[in-house]
Design a protein around this motif. Sequence first.
Motif, PDB file in Angstrom:
ATOM      1  N   THR A  43       0.846  -1.201   0.000  1.00  0.00           N
ATOM      2  CA  THR A  43       0.000   0.000   0.000  1.00  0.00           C
ATOM      3  C   THR A  43       0.878   1.246   0.000  1.00  0.00           C
ATOM      4  O   THR A  43       2.036   1.194   0.416  1.00  0.00           O
ATOM      5  N   LEU A  44       0.300   2.344  -0.448  1.00  0.00           N
ATOM      6  CA  LEU A  44       0.996   3.634  -0.362  1.00  0.00           C
ATOM      7  C   LEU A  44       0.927   4.130   1.081  1.00  0.00           C
ATOM      8  O   LEU A  44       0.005   3.755   1.815  1.00  0.00           O
ATOM      9  N   PRO A  45       1.855   4.986   1.467  1.00  0.00           N
ATOM     10  CA  PRO A  45       1.757   5.544   2.830  1.00  0.00           C
ATOM     11  C   PRO A  45       0.410   6.253   2.994  1.00  0.00           C
ATOM     12  O   PRO A  45      -0.053   6.925   2.073  1.00  0.00           O
ATOM     13  N   PHE A  46      -0.197   6.078   4.145  1.00  0.00           N
ATOM     14  CA  PHE A  46      -1.527   6.655   4.379  1.00  0.00           C
ATOM     15  C   PHE A  46      -1.443   8.172   4.527  1.00  0.00           C
ATOM     16  O   PHE A  46      -0.550   8.693   5.190  1.00  0.00           O
ATOM     17  N   THR A  47      -2.385   8.850   3.916  1.00  0.00           N
ATOM     18  CA  THR A  47      -2.505  10.311   4.071  1.00  0.00           C
ATOM     19  C   THR A  47      -3.917  10.623   4.527  1.00  0.00           C
ATOM     20  O   THR A  47      -4.886  10.290   3.845  1.00  0.00           O
ATOM     21  N   GLN A  48      -4.018  11.272   5.674  1.00  0.00           N
ATOM     22  CA  GLN A  48      -5.337  11.527   6.238  1.00  0.00           C
ATOM     23  C   GLN A  48      -6.106  12.584   5.448  1.00  0.00           C
ATOM     24  O   GLN A  48      -5.512  13.529   4.921  1.00  0.00           O
ATOM     25  N   ASN A  49      -7.414  12.404   5.396  1.00  0.00           N
ATOM     26  CA  ASN A  49      -8.281  13.440   4.843  1.00  0.00           C
ATOM     27  C   ASN A  49      -8.118  14.696   5.694  1.00  0.00           C
ATOM     28  O   ASN A  49      -8.223  14.650   6.918  1.00  0.00           O
ATOM     29  N   ARG A  50      -7.850  15.806   5.043  1.00  0.00           N
ATOM     30  CA  ARG A  50      -7.485  17.019   5.780  1.00  0.00           C
ATOM     31  C   ARG A  50      -8.629  17.580   6.623  1.00  0.00           C
ATOM     32  O   ARG A  50      -8.393  18.193   7.664  1.00  0.00           O
ATOM     33  N   ASP A  51      -9.871  17.391   6.174  1.00  0.00           N
ATOM     34  CA  ASP A  51     -11.002  17.909   6.956  1.00  0.00           C
ATOM     35  C   ASP A  51     -11.173  17.106   8.241  1.00  0.00           C
ATOM     36  O   ASP A  51     -11.387  17.671   9.313  1.00  0.00           O
TER      37      ASP A  51
END
Length: 430
Positions: A43-51
């Motif tokens: 998987t790609l590194p997780f990036t949180q939804n900014r909101d």
Amino acid sequence: MKYSPINSKLFINNRKNFMAKMKPSSLAVFNSNDVFTTGADSTLPFTQNRDLFYLSGADQENTILVLFPDCPDPAHREVLFVTETNAHIAVWEGEKLTKEKATEVSGIKTVYWLKDFDKKFFEMMTQCNTIYFNTNEHYRQSVELETREDRFIKRTKEQYPAHNYAKSAPILQRLRSVKDSIEIDLMQQACDITNAGFRRVLKFLKPGVMEYEVEAEFLHEFIRRRSDGFAYTPIIASGNNANVLHYIENNQECKDGDLMLIDAGAQYANYASDMSRTIPVNGRFTERQKQVYDAVLRVKNDATKMLVPGTLWKEYHVEVGKLMTKELLNLGLLDKADVQNEDPNWPAYKKYFMHGTSHHIGLDTHDYGILWEPMQAGNVFTVEPGIYIPEEGFGIRLEDDVVINESGAPFNLMRDIPIETEEIEEIMNS
Ligand code: GLY
Ligand code: MN
Ligand code: MN
């Protein structure tokens, strides 16, 4: 995450501000981003939804936030759902948010496991009339992918067709564009890390070096300072590569006599910094390079002064265009006839400066903000004029990130990053 814990007051306040804008008898739901596969089991590194991050500080996949200010059950006015963690998951994937930790990070007292979402959500939906959906209304968005949020909206509309629907986006656009002092501190940290990376590169660059080696120097310095890495794909463009605005290959050799345009910024605690600097590969600008450089710098400095409360983004761009036109006439790149005969929809200066001067920056590099509303204190903007001259083999862009003040000139978060040609030459040759 590599960043130090953030004061949960930020997220508590953000929720309070959001809920103050909600209609009576309504709830709002925010979903985390998906984890993306590369194929097979990677998987790609997780990036949180900014909101979701903005409203909770929860920086983990499979997370849902529900805000329901009028809920008859006070425990359900703010609810965070996180994936159940256990000893087995902790061994394989490391620490995940426990209920206690989720409360500590977010300031939300009620935390449930995600597996209980449907049941709890049904109960809350029976108690409200309106649901706020978090659709992506960013002015530059062009996302084809169906997000976790999109899937949630689709499913919820099917299951609850008799509710009223409302949009979170306009509320978030306004709130997120005005930064809290805790956010300004985080953005300052991002800019300071970028500064360290740039100073490292000033000592490193010389003829024969490859552009990707410069990229690697930035990344090394960023990560050793608790950054997650670049806030956006960096542009490390020597010579004429600088005239390809979205050049990201970064795979060419840096040649003696060429300039290098660097557009790179560290991300810290999900906050972006966005810097452009243009430096001589051999440590010395030629007279012509310096002449064009100083023209760009003057435009940047004068444009920055216009970033004050009340300024309209569109009118500001017209004024910056006038500043740039004057400089291009002085540089002999435009003549009077070019300007007299210009198309008002594509003025003559656009031949050498074809992109915008400023965008909001924050949790996203091109952050939320309502461009037709007057600027206000707490907005953070980039200022990034450039002059691109393929026929002379170089392009110059200079970009700082600045905070709009209640009165007076904006505060430059990049004030410590070298920008004068003399200072750049001095560091490169010391
Ligand atoms: N680095 C992206 C931008 O300057 O807008
Ligand atoms: Mn920018
Ligand atoms: Mn940039």
